[in-house]
Design an enzyme around this catalytic site. Sequence first.
Site, PDB file in Angstrom:
ATOM      1  N   HIS A 161      25.323  34.784  44.428  1.00  0.00           N
ATOM      2  CA  HIS A 161      26.738  34.625  44.134  1.00  0.00           C
ATOM      3  C   HIS A 161      27.290  36.010  43.845  1.00  0.00           C
ATOM      4  CE1 HIS A 161      30.487  33.311  42.457  1.00  0.00           C
ATOM      5  NE2 HIS A 161      30.214  32.076  42.819  1.00  0.00           N
ATOM      6  N   ARG A 181      38.759  33.945  41.841  1.00  0.00           N
ATOM      7  CA  ARG A 181      39.268  34.686  42.990  1.00  0.00           C
ATOM      8  C   ARG A 181      40.324  33.881  43.723  1.00  0.00           C
ATOM      9  NH1 ARG A 181      34.983  35.175  46.303  1.00  0.00           N
ATOM     10  NH2 ARG A 181      33.492  34.323  44.833  1.00  0.00           N
TER      11      ARG A 181
END
Lengths: 548, 232
Positions: free
Chosen positions: A319, A339
């Site tokens: 990740h 994000r």
Amino acid sequence: MSYPSGMRTSVEKVEQTRKARLNNEFPRLSVDDKAALLRNHHPDFREGDKLNLRCGVNKGERVPKVLAELIESPSRLNLASLDLTKPDYKTDVLVIGGGGGGVTAALTAHEHGAKVILATKLRLGDSNTIMAEGGIAAATLAEDSPAIHYIDTMAGGRFKNIPDVVEALVNDAPFIVDWLTKLGVVFDRKADANYFTHMPAGHSRKRSHSIKDLTGLEIMRVLCDEVRNKGIEVLEFSPAVELILDADGRCAGAVLEDLDTGRNIIVEAGAVVMATGGIGRLHPNGFPTSNHYGATADGIVMASRANAKLLYMEYIQYHPTGVAWPEQMLGLLLSEALRAQGAYVVNCDGEQFVNRLETRDALAAAILRECGPRGKGVETPTGMVGAWLDTPMIDLIGGEGTFLRRFAGIDHRFKKYGINPAKEPLLVYPTQHYQNGGVAINVHGETNIPYLYMAGEVAGGVHGHNRLGANSLVDIFVFGRRSGRHSAENYRKKPAEKLSLDHVSAHQEELKSLGISSGITSPMILPDYRFEKALTSTQYVNEIVEAE
Amino acid sequence: MKNKNVTMIPIYVMGKKFEVPEDLTILKALEFSGFKITRGCGCRGGVCGACATVYRKKGDYRIMTGLACQTVIEPEISLVQLPFISARKAQYAVRDIDTESLDLVKTYPELMRCMGCNTCTKSCPVNISVMDYISAAIRGNLEEVVELSIECVMCGLCAARCPAEITPYNVALFVRRLYGTHKLKKSPMLEQRLRDIENGTYKAEITQLKATDVKKLQETFNELQANKGASV
Ligand SMILES: Cc1cc2nc3c(=O)[nH]c(=O)nc-3n(C[C@H](O)[C@H](O)[C@H](O)COP(=O)(O)OP(=O)(O)OC[C@H]3O[C@@H](n4cnc5c(N)ncnc54)[C@H](O)[C@@H]3O)c2cc1C
Ligand code: SF4
Ligand code: SF4
Ligand code: FES
């Protein structure tokens, strides 16, 4: 505590460049550029971190080094001292693993009339599932469709996914949202009663359903409660250590180990659903991990010993946004949703170097490149490096208070260390996150071994070489339900004539004849973090920093 | 890891003295001291509630509560591992419960024993206003219980400390499930989608996609991505 002075200078640069960045997003990678970035900087493509298995049905299969070592070790069991003729438990369906996949399989098998026992390593619910923050994917919006979900999933998986299994995934997904809702999961909603959804990287529609940033926690609480309501027998702190087969090599149960007393428990079962989750605590490539304490790939080790076929086990997902500071939180995951909501990724000078919405593999590779060869990472006092995730942009874009409303959990955890993520950026570095491959399954969750099923992260093929965000939660429920149902309807009705661990002795004989001796036994069950090992080790970072 | 200047501090684990690096969490301090944890550790990230623990600081008369994986040690801190404490949980079928005539006190009669001492709130490691949701539950305000309790990690510390022997987290879980099942309206879009899938609306399209070559699929994906719009 907040940021030490060395890091503050960089934080200031990030602040100065913030406004200018706002309407000036870094362009997306072209297909060729992305391929080159992955080839040169993604750990999956590093030679030397993987080995070809030397024994068993999966001989020749490429797997992470740390996993190869476990597979190529003798069993934890003392075979000579076990008496398989007097099982401690007999059941129709044995479910191994108490995360989302296992609990769903248990509930579903029970619903279809089978007698079920669920054995798990820690407490019921202690798992990767409970940690999931972001959300669960399903095409529930009018502008979305299972067909679009299919295309996105295949593209994310580098088109290596097994098409039939993906079809099952995307078609069942909306039914899973419905099932969970009816059980009382309080999904985030919009004023018109439709679900609030967002679009993680690699998806083309808003299809990730969440419960604040506590998606896995809420779902797991509800499902565990339901297991208790149904009175399903649960054996906690009793991990499986080997599968039991019959004389014809079909699955017939498992041997468990009582973690409190060390006693072995023999469970004879008409079918076994394995849902033991991922591999993070083996720390492939020396990376930190986002996974829970029990993610030690036991299922892969047991299944491959029982002759089940592995698929794509060499592909590990890192990740991109694991925590790099504070030290106490190293490796913990920061949700993709940050994000999606507007947090850009920038280097020590506050410059963008990658678009925030690239897929996980590309973003992770870009951060490794920025922190490694390009030397634009931010160094922490403990020698870790990282890039900034500029979380204050979330309020800048969504309005004051957005961050707190959507990310209460993250806010709470960082504030303990004096960092206010609504106002200050967070330092990130890739963390091992997900096992993309696993034991090969068909649409019912069946493996090549009769009466042996897989559900969830332990299975392979659904996500090809790379899983999209939000696609794992849906996977574990879809295949938890499918394997639960199919096993309840098709478990062995006539008891096995003989329970056997001959496959384990054969495995040990093979190791001997090949002269392989690792000095350890497996499965691992729990990682050993005693003494010096309690201090976080990040070999991968050291290797690149030192290579410079 | 280039841990150059590590400062060691003394801690006590069940009365025994150990020297460990400062700034460790309780969990890592126990491990550094040589304890192999089986019970009392799950996610290692503050969300599963498995590592609930109690401790005492030097010179402080209070018993403190916290999550071992989240709490940072300090010099001369006294640590233990919390034993497993079982709790009462009611058995129910959420879908069969009529929320209009619901009396939570019937399911959890001990609720009425609450004396408003606020010990539960003070012991909650994720700062939940436990007493407030208990009083909302007594008043039958389901929505308020949901809002106040949503971050509960089921660590059990509130129940362990409650002088009235209430198990707040199980009450809250029961209420949240009732609320989710009965009080949230059906999503019209989801209902439509389920009908469409059942009627085979997407079957032909997906069958065709399964037979499409990689290059073509990639192009279709690129087009989708180019036109996907905002992410939230
Ligand atoms: C921090 C984090 C965030 C994530 N966020 C998301 C997200 O937002 N969306 C998404 O889709 N996915 C997300 N994922 C991925 C997803 O949560 C997991 O892949 C998924 O939950 C795995 O479910 P599972 O049931 O297969 O395994 P798990 O949930 O890990 O459960 C495995 C269970 O098996 C038990 N077990 C292990 N070995 C044995 C044994 N030998 N015997 C008995 N029991 C055993 C374990 O103790 C555990 O209870 C996230 C993962 C992490 C770690
Ligand atoms: S409400 Fe109780 S069980 Fe839930 S987190 Fe707080 S103390 Fe733990
Ligand atoms: S600790 Fe128990 S008695 Fe005290 S306020 Fe909380 S629920 Fe009520
Ligand atoms: S181990 Fe899960 S909260 Fe601490």
